[in-house]
Design an enzyme around this catalytic site. Structure first.
Site, short mmCIF file in Angstrom:
data_model
loop_
_atom_site.label_atom_id
_atom_site.label_comp_id
_atom_site.label_asym_id
_atom_site.label_seq_id
_atom_site.Cartn_x
_atom_site.Cartn_y
_atom_site.Cartn_z
N HIS A 39 3.58 -2.46 3.79
CA HIS A 39 3.62 -1.01 3.54
C HIS A 39 5.06 -0.62 3.18
O HIS A 39 6.00 -1.01 3.88
CB HIS A 39 3.14 -0.23 4.76
CG HIS A 39 1.67 -0.34 5.00
ND1 HIS A 39 1.11 -1.39 5.70
CD2 HIS A 39 0.64 0.46 4.62
CE1 HIS A 39 -0.22 -1.21 5.74
NE2 HIS A 39 -0.52 -0.10 5.10
N ASP A 88 0.86 -1.19 0.00
CA ASP A 88 0.00 0.00 0.00
C ASP A 88 0.89 1.24 0.00
O ASP A 88 1.79 1.37 0.83
CB ASP A 88 -0.92 0.01 1.22
CG ASP A 88 -2.08 -0.97 1.07
OD1 ASP A 88 -2.15 -1.67 0.06
OD2 ASP A 88 -2.92 -1.03 2.00
N HIS A 102 -6.14 2.64 -4.77
CA HIS A 102 -6.32 2.70 -3.32
C HIS A 102 -7.13 3.95 -2.94
O HIS A 102 -7.09 4.39 -1.78
CB HIS A 102 -4.96 2.73 -2.63
CG HIS A 102 -4.97 2.29 -1.20
ND1 HIS A 102 -5.80 1.29 -0.70
CD2 HIS A 102 -4.24 2.71 -0.12
CE1 HIS A 102 -5.57 1.12 0.59
NE2 HIS A 102 -4.64 1.97 0.97
N HIS A 109 -8.07 8.40 -0.34
CA HIS A 109 -7.97 7.43 0.76
C HIS A 109 -9.16 7.55 1.70
O HIS A 109 -9.06 7.33 2.92
CB HIS A 109 -6.66 7.61 1.53
CG HIS A 109 -6.23 6.39 2.29
ND1 HIS A 109 -6.37 6.27 3.65
CD2 HIS A 109 -5.64 5.23 1.88
CE1 HIS A 109 -5.90 5.10 4.05
NE2 HIS A 109 -5.45 4.45 3.00
#
Length: 244
Positions: free
Chosen positions: A220, A72, A123, A127
């Site tokens: 991440h 991500d 994504h 967000h």
């Protein structure tokens, strides 16, 4: 082989025009949970696959010999280039889920991801929590980023991860209607807190021991720990017999 071709084998295509019963708007926060079956597969991931595959939404690969690495990308703090170096060295492709801010600010890195055969995923432009948006707001949140990436990188995204793993039946359905497949995960850990990074040794051991058929790993790229252990993680998963 580009990762999009490899992933196609485990996710079943679904018609965007499928009609469902009235979908719930109740907000859910996804988590794979701690309970596992005899194959080490988290029960929460299995339940999600079973409950939401009609919405083209998955937390496990259908290929039992495969583990998928996903990252991500909310912001950049200097580790993504090194992560890409390791992936290239190990001849492994990953999926990078971009926010709108990342896609706009990190053009060189995004172009490198694409040129080196990785998949780019959606994504969310800002967000935002998908189930808290109206239908029109959600479509804009997804489609505006889709259009930006297509225009600026000549790349058409097809995989999406809802921010913070928050979803509703309605948001999953609308995501599917926009032509996306939702990918959650079956392994994750607290790697995102840059002020309190977990031990590399313990993290590596836990990530390898968590290996299971069809695993989707959520990592991440802001994590110094992930950057440090990635090469050994890939080697450890391959030693267990998985393709990455």
């Amino acid at each position: 082989m580009k990762i999009t071709a490899a992933i196609t084998g485990f996710i079943l295509a679904c018609s965007p025009l499928t009609v469902y019963a009235t979908e719930s708007t109740q907000t859910h926060g996804y988590g794979q949970g701690l309970e596992k079956d005899n194959l080490n597969i988290p029960l929460g991931a299995t339940d999600f696959n079973n409950n939401y595959k009609e919405f083209a939404s998955y937390s496990l690969s259908q290929d039992p010999k495969q583990i998928i690495l996903t990252f991500d990308q909310g912001y950049e703090n200097g580790y993504t280039s090194k992560i890409l170096d390791t992936l290239k060295e190990k001849n492994v492709k990953a999926i990078f889920f971009l926010t709108g801010d990342y896609a706009k600010k990190e053009g060189d890195l995004v172009r490198r991801m694409i040129s080196e055969g990785h998949a780019i995923g959606n994504h969310g432009m800002t967000h935002a929590s998908f189930p808290k948006l109206s239908d029109d707001e959600l479509k804009t949140e997804i489609q505006s980023l889709h259009d930006f990436v297509l225009k600026n990188y000549n790349y058409e995204m097809q995989y999406l991860r809802p921010p913070c793993g928050e979803y509703s039946e309605k948001s999953l359905k609308l995501t599917k209607e926009l032509g996306y497949k939702t990918l959650m995960w079956s392994f994750a850990y607290v790697d995102w807190n840059t002020e309190k990074q977990p031990s590399p040794e313990e993290s590596l051991r836990n990530a390898i021991n968590a290996a299971h058929p069809g695993g989707i790993y959520l990592l991440h790229s802001v994590s110094a720990t992930n950057c440090e252990i990635l090469g050994e993680l890939i080697d450890g998963l391959k030693e267990k017999g998985y393709t990455i």
